[in-house]
Design a protein around this motif. Structure first.
Motif, PDB file in Angstrom:
ATOM      1  N   ILE A  37      34.730  55.005  26.552  1.00  0.00           N
ATOM      2  CA  ILE A  37      34.727  54.363  25.235  1.00  0.00           C
ATOM      3  C   ILE A  37      33.402  54.624  24.518  1.00  0.00           C
ATOM      4  O   ILE A  37      33.369  54.960  23.331  1.00  0.00           O
ATOM      5  CB  ILE A  37      34.943  52.830  25.390  1.00  0.00           C
ATOM      6  CG1 ILE A  37      36.299  52.528  26.025  1.00  0.00           C
ATOM      7  CG2 ILE A  37      34.772  52.111  24.059  1.00  0.00           C
ATOM      8  CD1 ILE A  37      37.496  52.878  25.177  1.00  0.00           C
ATOM      9  N   ARG A  42      45.081  56.278  21.320  1.00  0.00           N
ATOM     10  CA  ARG A  42      46.514  56.607  21.152  1.00  0.00           C
ATOM     11  C   ARG A  42      46.674  58.014  20.590  1.00  0.00           C
ATOM     12  O   ARG A  42      47.599  58.730  20.958  1.00  0.00           O
ATOM     13  CB  ARG A  42      47.206  55.569  20.256  1.00  0.00           C
ATOM     14  CG  ARG A  42      47.677  54.330  21.028  1.00  0.00           C
ATOM     15  CD  ARG A  42      48.495  53.382  20.167  1.00  0.00           C
ATOM     16  NE  ARG A  42      47.674  52.720  19.158  1.00  0.00           N
ATOM     17  CZ  ARG A  42      46.907  51.658  19.396  1.00  0.00           C
ATOM     18  NH1 ARG A  42      46.874  51.110  20.590  1.00  0.00           N
ATOM     19  NH2 ARG A  42      46.181  51.126  18.437  1.00  0.00           N
ATOM     20  N   ASP A  99      52.534  50.077  25.173  1.00  0.00           N
ATOM     21  CA  ASP A  99      51.934  48.933  25.858  1.00  0.00           C
ATOM     22  C   ASP A  99      52.382  47.602  25.273  1.00  0.00           C
ATOM     23  O   ASP A  99      51.790  46.582  25.524  1.00  0.00           O
ATOM     24  CB  ASP A  99      50.397  49.043  25.854  1.00  0.00           C
ATOM     25  CG  ASP A  99      49.817  49.084  24.441  1.00  0.00           C
ATOM     26  OD1 ASP A  99      50.607  49.153  23.470  1.00  0.00           O
ATOM     27  OD2 ASP A  99      48.589  49.035  24.317  1.00  0.00           O
ATOM     28  N   THR A 108      39.055  51.895  18.410  1.00  0.00           N
ATOM     29  CA  THR A 108      39.104  52.665  19.661  1.00  0.00           C
ATOM     30  C   THR A 108      40.544  52.786  20.158  1.00  0.00           C
ATOM     31  O   THR A 108      40.915  53.819  20.710  1.00  0.00           O
ATOM     32  CB  THR A 108      38.199  52.025  20.739  1.00  0.00           C
ATOM     33  OG1 THR A 108      38.378  50.609  20.719  1.00  0.00           O
ATOM     34  CG2 THR A 108      36.737  52.345  20.474  1.00  0.00           C
TER      35      THR A 108
HETATM   36  P1  AMP Z   1      44.195  48.078  21.002  1.00  0.00           P
HETATM   37  O1  AMP Z   1      45.031  48.907  20.088  1.00  0.00           O
HETATM   38  O2  AMP Z   1      42.825  47.818  20.454  1.00  0.00           O
HETATM   39  O3  AMP Z   1      44.867  46.815  21.446  1.00  0.00           O
HETATM   40  O4  AMP Z   1      43.958  48.948  22.328  1.00  0.00           O
HETATM   41  C1  AMP Z   1      45.036  49.399  23.114  1.00  0.00           C
HETATM   42  C2  AMP Z   1      44.552  49.746  24.518  1.00  0.00           C
HETATM   43  O5  AMP Z   1      43.544  50.779  24.440  1.00  0.00           O
HETATM   44  C3  AMP Z   1      43.882  48.615  25.258  1.00  0.00           C
HETATM   45  O6  AMP Z   1      44.817  47.802  25.923  1.00  0.00           O
HETATM   46  C4  AMP Z   1      42.983  49.383  26.241  1.00  0.00           C
HETATM   47  O7  AMP Z   1      43.732  49.927  27.295  1.00  0.00           O
HETATM   48  C5  AMP Z   1      42.510  50.545  25.379  1.00  0.00           C
HETATM   49  N1  AMP Z   1      41.262  50.211  24.633  1.00  0.00           N
HETATM   50  C6  AMP Z   1      41.105  50.147  23.278  1.00  0.00           C
HETATM   51  N2  AMP Z   1      39.852  49.826  22.943  1.00  0.00           N
HETATM   52  C7  AMP Z   1      39.166  49.686  24.106  1.00  0.00           C
HETATM   53  C8  AMP Z   1      37.825  49.343  24.438  1.00  0.00           C
HETATM   54  N3  AMP Z   1      36.919  49.071  23.487  1.00  0.00           N
HETATM   55  N4  AMP Z   1      37.495  49.285  25.758  1.00  0.00           N
HETATM   56  C9  AMP Z   1      38.385  49.563  26.729  1.00  0.00           C
HETATM   57  N5  AMP Z   1      39.669  49.874  26.490  1.00  0.00           N
HETATM   58  C10 AMP Z   1      40.068  49.943  25.192  1.00  0.00           C
END
Ligand code: AMP
Length: 188
Positions: free
Chosen positions: A68, A40, A138, A35
């Motif tokens: 999501i 992104r 981030d 996700t």
């Molecule tokens: P990640 O690459 O999985 O660390 O995700 C980066 C950012 O995307 C997270 O810090 C959230 O802001 C958002 N995000 C990704 N997956 C989710 C999810 N399953 N639920 C809510 N926000 C998500």
């Protein structure tokens, strides 16, 4: 190999979920659904969804469950047979419950939830290094600390959720990536 198969990768940011899930997906012939990557890509393309989620992601907060879940429904609807590894999803109890409902309709329960365990100091080190290499929006120290806090508060309860379902596999996420991969193969 065929037949429905669903794996979930759990663990804090920086635990190595993306790397390990990609390798396992390739070896088992599964589709990796990240996700974070999907979000992104929306941000990079400047879609409506991307504009909506960009500030949330930059703060290190979670995107609302309904957004999501719409992404996940769409991804699952494109599969003739469910063969997937979820990376970074579910992240809240609501998401985990919704995933179980969706999968029940498809007759394909979560086969295993792999928890990659890494101490917090090590996570901080890894994320700060990745920030320098990849320059993700981030990956700055303030946001990293927020993401770790969000993980503890909102995602950690899923460990008990999957343990209760009898599918939790705890894997030591410290060490050489190849070695960690072997531990994952043994666990699933
Ligand atoms: P990640 O690459 O999985 O660390 O995700 C980066 C950012 O995307 C997270 O810090 C959230 O802001 C958002 N995000 C990704 N997956 C989710 C999810 N399953 N639920 C809510 N926000 C998500």
């Amino acid at each position: 190999m065929s037949g429905a198969m669903v794996l979930v990768f759990l663990g804090p940011p920086g635990a190595g979920k993306g790397t390990q899930a990609a390798r396992l997906a390739e070896d088992l012939g599964l589709t990796k659904i990240s996700t974070g990557d999907i979000l992104r890509s929306h941000v990079a393309r400047g879609t409506e969804l991307g504009k909506q989620v960009a500030p949330i992601m930059e703060r290190g907060d979670l995107v609302p469950d309904e957004l999501i879940l719409a992404i996940i429904r769409e991804e699952l609807s494109q599969m003739a047979e469910v063969r997937a590894i979820f990376d970074g999803f579910p992240r809240t109890t609501r998401q985990a419950e919704a995933l179980d409902e969706l999968l029940a309709e498809l007759g394909a329960p979560v086969n295993a939830a792999v928890l990659l365990e890494v101490p917090e100091e090590e996570l901080l080190r890894r994320l700060l290094r990745r920030a320098k290499l990849e320059g993700r929006a981030d990956d700055n120290e303030q946001t990293i600390r927020r993401r770790l806090q969000v993980y503890r508060e909102q995602t950690q309860p899923l460990i008990d959720y999957y343990a209760a379902a009898g599918v939790l596999k705890r894997v030591d996420g410290v060490g050489d990536p190849g070695q960690i991969y072997c531990r994952i193969r043994e666990a699933v």
